[in-house]
Design a protein around this motif. Structure first.
Motif, PDB file in Angstrom:
ATOM      1  N   VAL A 127      -5.511   2.853   2.504  1.00 30.85           N
ATOM      2  CA  VAL A 127      -6.356   3.972   2.935  1.00 30.85           C
ATOM      3  C   VAL A 127      -6.964   4.723   1.754  1.00 30.85           C
ATOM      4  O   VAL A 127      -7.439   5.847   1.882  1.00 30.85           O
ATOM      5  CB  VAL A 127      -5.530   4.978   3.780  1.00 30.85           C
ATOM      6  N   TYR A 128      -6.927   4.072   0.579  1.00 23.78           N
ATOM      7  CA  TYR A 128      -7.269   4.821  -0.626  1.00 23.78           C
ATOM      8  C   TYR A 128      -8.705   4.629  -1.106  1.00 23.78           C
ATOM      9  O   TYR A 128      -9.141   5.304  -2.030  1.00 23.78           O
ATOM     10  CB  TYR A 128      -6.313   4.429  -1.762  1.00 23.78           C
TER      11      TYR A 128
ATOM     12  N   VAL B  29     -10.977   7.762  -1.313  1.00 22.91           N
ATOM     13  CA  VAL B  29     -10.538   8.800  -2.259  1.00 22.91           C
ATOM     14  C   VAL B  29     -10.700   8.336  -3.700  1.00 22.91           C
ATOM     15  O   VAL B  29     -11.024   9.127  -4.579  1.00 22.91           O
ATOM     16  CB  VAL B  29      -9.076   9.274  -2.021  1.00 22.91           C
TER      17      VAL B  29
ATOM     18  N   PHE C 176     -13.037  10.007  -6.390  1.00 17.38           N
ATOM     19  CA  PHE C 176     -12.348  10.425  -7.618  1.00 17.38           C
ATOM     20  C   PHE C 176     -13.107   9.933  -8.847  1.00 17.38           C
ATOM     21  O   PHE C 176     -13.307  10.661  -9.812  1.00 17.38           O
ATOM     22  CB  PHE C 176     -10.926   9.843  -7.587  1.00 17.38           C
TER      23      PHE C 176
ATOM     24  N   ARG D 209     -16.243  11.778  -9.998  1.00 19.24           N
ATOM     25  CA  ARG D 209     -16.117  13.111 -10.589  1.00 19.24           C
ATOM     26  C   ARG D 209     -16.524  13.107 -12.064  1.00 19.24           C
ATOM     27  O   ARG D 209     -16.490  12.083 -12.730  1.00 19.24           O
ATOM     28  CB  ARG D 209     -14.658  13.595 -10.508  1.00 19.24           C
TER      29      ARG D 209
ATOM     30  N   CYS E   1       0.801  -1.228   0.000  1.00 16.59           N
ATOM     31  CA  CYS E   1       0.000   0.000   0.000  1.00 16.59           C
ATOM     32  C   CYS E   1       0.834   1.280   0.000  1.00 16.59           C
ATOM     33  O   CYS E   1       0.320   2.347  -0.337  1.00 16.59           O
ATOM     34  CB  CYS E   1      -0.975  -0.011   1.178  1.00 16.59           C
TER      35      CYS E   1
ATOM     36  N   CYS F  42       0.611   8.363  -9.900  1.00 18.77           N
ATOM     37  CA  CYS F  42      -0.029   8.606  -8.606  1.00 18.77           C
ATOM     38  C   CYS F  42      -1.020   7.479  -8.304  1.00 18.77           C
ATOM     39  O   CYS F  42      -1.369   6.676  -9.158  1.00 18.77           O
ATOM     40  CB  CYS F  42      -0.754   9.947  -8.609  1.00 18.77           C
ATOM     41  N   VAL F  43      -1.482   7.488  -7.082  1.00 18.52           N
ATOM     42  CA  VAL F  43      -2.334   6.393  -6.629  1.00 18.52           C
ATOM     43  C   VAL F  43      -3.691   6.396  -7.348  1.00 18.52           C
ATOM     44  O   VAL F  43      -4.304   5.346  -7.555  1.00 18.52           O
ATOM     45  CB  VAL F  43      -2.452   6.434  -5.087  1.00 18.52           C
ATOM     46  N   TYR F  44      -4.131   7.561  -7.795  1.00 14.99           N
ATOM     47  CA  TYR F  44      -5.398   7.625  -8.537  1.00 14.99           C
ATOM     48  C   TYR F  44      -5.286   6.835  -9.832  1.00 14.99           C
ATOM     49  O   TYR F  44      -6.156   6.053 -10.193  1.00 14.99           O
ATOM     50  CB  TYR F  44      -5.758   9.083  -8.859  1.00 14.99           C
ATOM     51  N   LYS F  45      -4.179   7.083 -10.522  1.00 17.68           N
ATOM     52  CA  LYS F  45      -3.934   6.375 -11.776  1.00 17.68           C
ATOM     53  C   LYS F  45      -3.816   4.872 -11.520  1.00 17.68           C
ATOM     54  O   LYS F  45      -4.315   4.047 -12.282  1.00 17.68           O
ATOM     55  CB  LYS F  45      -2.637   6.910 -12.386  1.00 17.68           C
ATOM     56  N   ARG F  46      -3.150   4.528 -10.437  1.00 17.92           N
ATOM     57  CA  ARG F  46      -2.870   3.126 -10.164  1.00 17.92           C
ATOM     58  C   ARG F  46      -4.113   2.324  -9.803  1.00 17.92           C
ATOM     59  O   ARG F  46      -4.125   1.103  -9.965  1.00 17.92           O
ATOM     60  CB  ARG F  46      -1.872   3.011  -9.010  1.00 17.92           C
TER      61      ARG F  46
ATOM     62  N   SER G  23      -3.917  -1.841 -12.059  1.00 19.88           N
ATOM     63  CA  SER G  23      -5.098  -0.991 -12.011  1.00 19.88           C
ATOM     64  C   SER G  23      -6.407  -1.769 -12.138  1.00 19.88           C
ATOM     65  O   SER G  23      -7.420  -1.242 -12.569  1.00 19.88           O
ATOM     66  CB  SER G  23      -4.984   0.044 -13.137  1.00 19.88           C
TER      67      SER G  23
ATOM     68  N   PHE H   8      -1.748  -2.316  -7.521  1.00 16.66           N
ATOM     69  CA  PHE H   8      -1.241  -0.969  -7.756  1.00 16.66           C
ATOM     70  C   PHE H   8      -0.435  -0.872  -9.057  1.00 16.66           C
ATOM     71  O   PHE H   8       0.060   0.183  -9.399  1.00 16.66           O
ATOM     72  CB  PHE H   8      -0.363  -0.513  -6.588  1.00 16.66           C
TER      73      PHE H   8
ATOM     74  N   GLY I 247      -8.264   2.248 -12.790  1.00 18.58           N
ATOM     75  CA  GLY I 247      -8.550   1.547 -14.039  1.00 18.58           C
ATOM     76  C   GLY I 247      -7.932   2.253 -15.236  1.00 18.58           C
ATOM     77  O   GLY I 247      -7.352   3.323 -15.132  1.00 18.58           O
TER      78      GLY I 247
END
Lengths: 46, 461
Positions: free
Chosen positions: B81-82, B85, B89, B92, B17, B340-344, B414, B411, B347
């Motif tokens: 912990v993602y 978020v 995300f 959006r 993580c 970044c973790v959003y990308k990871r 995706s 991670f 999807g």
């Protein structure tokens, strides 16, 4: 730490604040087209 | 969550993580495996039982305090912990930033594993994209891309060079719009090479940021799966063209991309041949095929493939050592500056920020869904007409997939390919199991290579 070698100390948690801009390349456009690989992509917002 | 494994003499500990990677000795490796289950004293006792007097109590306690220090620094035993978020995300408003233009639903080869049915895409008509549709696609992308500056357009097929004049005109049209729209187009193209000529090479070197050149490797392998339409092999036609192309490519990006099947599980031989032909940026992917295809990868092939991936990893390290590195797409890993973790976790973007456009302008979630009627989302003239499909794909992230929840590789992939998931399970929220296992192995190998290259830099290899 004589028994431990850390290859990366950047933690993913630190990217929560700055990340998510979406300017990076779409993963499937690079070469694969049949799988999904994001770990090898680069961040464009350093 | 911690993932531990041994490969090529390295004891690797991946703190899933945080993304931290540690190379440790046997003592620390075993202690980390026990850390969450036992007390300090119980661990010491277990180590003494296993190793006798090899490690003093002082050694053991020192190692224990190092483990605790890593934990306190957020580099070991970190929690996931993602979830919240990522879900926020994904809720959006999304913008479209990449299109796969099916510039030609036709092909001059008849590759046996082609998911595009040689350009027919589930029995649709063979046809070429008109310039009108291509321009509308560019307009659609600009209009739907919000504030994103970098936009990607991939010329795909079938074989896109069968409609090369339209490719050129679409690129010119896109370039003419860049300044006023404040956009930067990155054009890419995937070709089988049959129609490569000087004009194409010159154009690609000027305008196309990445070109994917399809070649499976050894002639005997390539020609079985990638014959021409009259049944002859394509190797002799395409290899000299690819070599010429790459020799003129300069520092611009390209990939020689192969597919391995059950017929060539020894695909490292194909990789080696590609390097002998002078190619330095290589991708070789496992075929994704229906279970009943005789060339499909089966569960029973996995051990053989794992060994082959190990062999490939050693080969890559040796090439680094000799000062002649070669890039293998799936072993590229940027531990310090990766996404970044959003990308990871969110999807690949199919169905939301990445769409495919057919020759007649219909929109689909990605190139692999093209021709499946229930996934037709709208068209470039009228836009998205079925927003519910976008919503379905928005929900597609690793936390929506049961199989991903405990996977150490989540991670890095995706959540895997939605189209593969749909093909094997009828749902985009599942995962293609063989693909997952191969992905996991590749991630392990890629990290091991990083450990070896770190040694190399320090002169320890």
């Amino acid at each position: 730490m004589k028994r431990i070698k850390t290859l990366t100390n950047k933690t993913l948690n630190s990217t929560v604040v700055k990340g998510g801009c979406g300017e990076c390349q779409t993963s499937c456009q690079s070469a694969c087209k049949t799988s999904c690989t994001v770990g090898n992509q680069s961040c464009e917002n350093k | 969550m911690v993932h531990q494994y041994k490969n090529n003499g390295y004891n690797i500990v991946l703190d899933v993580c945080s993304g931290s990677v540690h190379v440790v000795d046997d003592l620390v490796y075993d202690m980390i495996a026990m850390y969450e289950e036992k007390t300090k004293e119980e661990i010491a006792e277990a180590i003494r039982e296993r190793y006798g007097d090899e490690y003093s109590l002082e050694d053991i306690y020192e190692a224990y305090s190092d483990i605790e220090e890593l934990k306190s620094m957020g580099q070991l035993f970190t929690e996931d912990v993602y979830k919240d978020v990522i879900i926020d995300f994904k809720k959006r408003q999304t913008v479209v930033k990449a299109l796969c233009l099916h510039i030609a639903h036709d092909c001059n080869l008849a590759c046996k594993y082609c998911f595009a049915d040689e350009g027919e895409y589930h029995g649709k008509k063979r046809e070429l994209m008109s310039l009108e549709v291509g321009k509308k696609a560019i307009d659609f992308l600009i209009e739907n891309s919000g504030n994103r500056v970098n936009l990607e357009v991939d010329f795909f097929g079938g074989e896109p060079l069968m409609n090369f004049d339209v490719v050129k005109e679409i690129v010119a049209y896109g370039r003419s719009k860049e300044k006023e729209a404040n956009k930067n187009f990155r054009f890419t193209l995937t070709t089988n090479g049959v129609l490569l000529n000087d004009d194409v090479v010159e154009f690609c070197n000027k305008e196309i940021s990445n070109v994917v050149l399809s070649l499976d490797g050894r002639q005997c392998v390539n020609d079985v799966m990638r014959p021409t339409r009259n049944g002859k092999g394509s190797y002799d036609v395409i290899v000299p063209k690819f070599q010429d192309f790459v020799s003129k490519r300069g520092d611009k990006s390209y990939y020689v991309r192969g597919t391995f099947t059950r017929n060539n599980l020894d695909f490292v031989e194909d990789f080696k041949l590609m390097t002998e032909l002078g190619f330095k940026e290589i991708s070789i992917e496992p075929v994704v095929a229906p279970d009943d295809a005789d060339y499909a990868i089966r569960e029973e092939d996995l051990e053989t493939i794992y060994k082959e991936y190990d062999k490939l990893a050693l080969d890559i390290i040796e090439r680094h050592k000799s000062g002649k590195p070669v890039t293998f797409f799936h072993y590229m890993l940027d531990l310090q500056g990766g996404p970044c973790v959003y990308k990871r976790l969110s999807g690949c973007g199919s169905g939301t920020e990445y769409l495919a456009v057919t020759p007649t302008g219909e929109l689909y979630p990605c190139h692999q869904f093209v021709g499946i009627d229930e996934f037709e989302m709208g068209n470039v003239f009228e836009g998205i007409k079925k927003p519910e499909i976008v919503d379905d794909f928005k929900l597609c992230n690793v936390y929506a997939k049961d199989k991903c929840k405990d996977c150490f590789a989540r991670f890095y992939c995706s959540g895997g390919c939605a189209a593969n998931s749909y093909q094997f399970h009828g749902s985009i929220l599942d995962a293609y199991d063989i693909g997952c296992k191969l992905q996991q192995k590749r991630v392990e190998c890629a990290i091991m290579i990083k450990a070896a290259l770190a040694d190399l830099e320090e002169g320890e290899l």
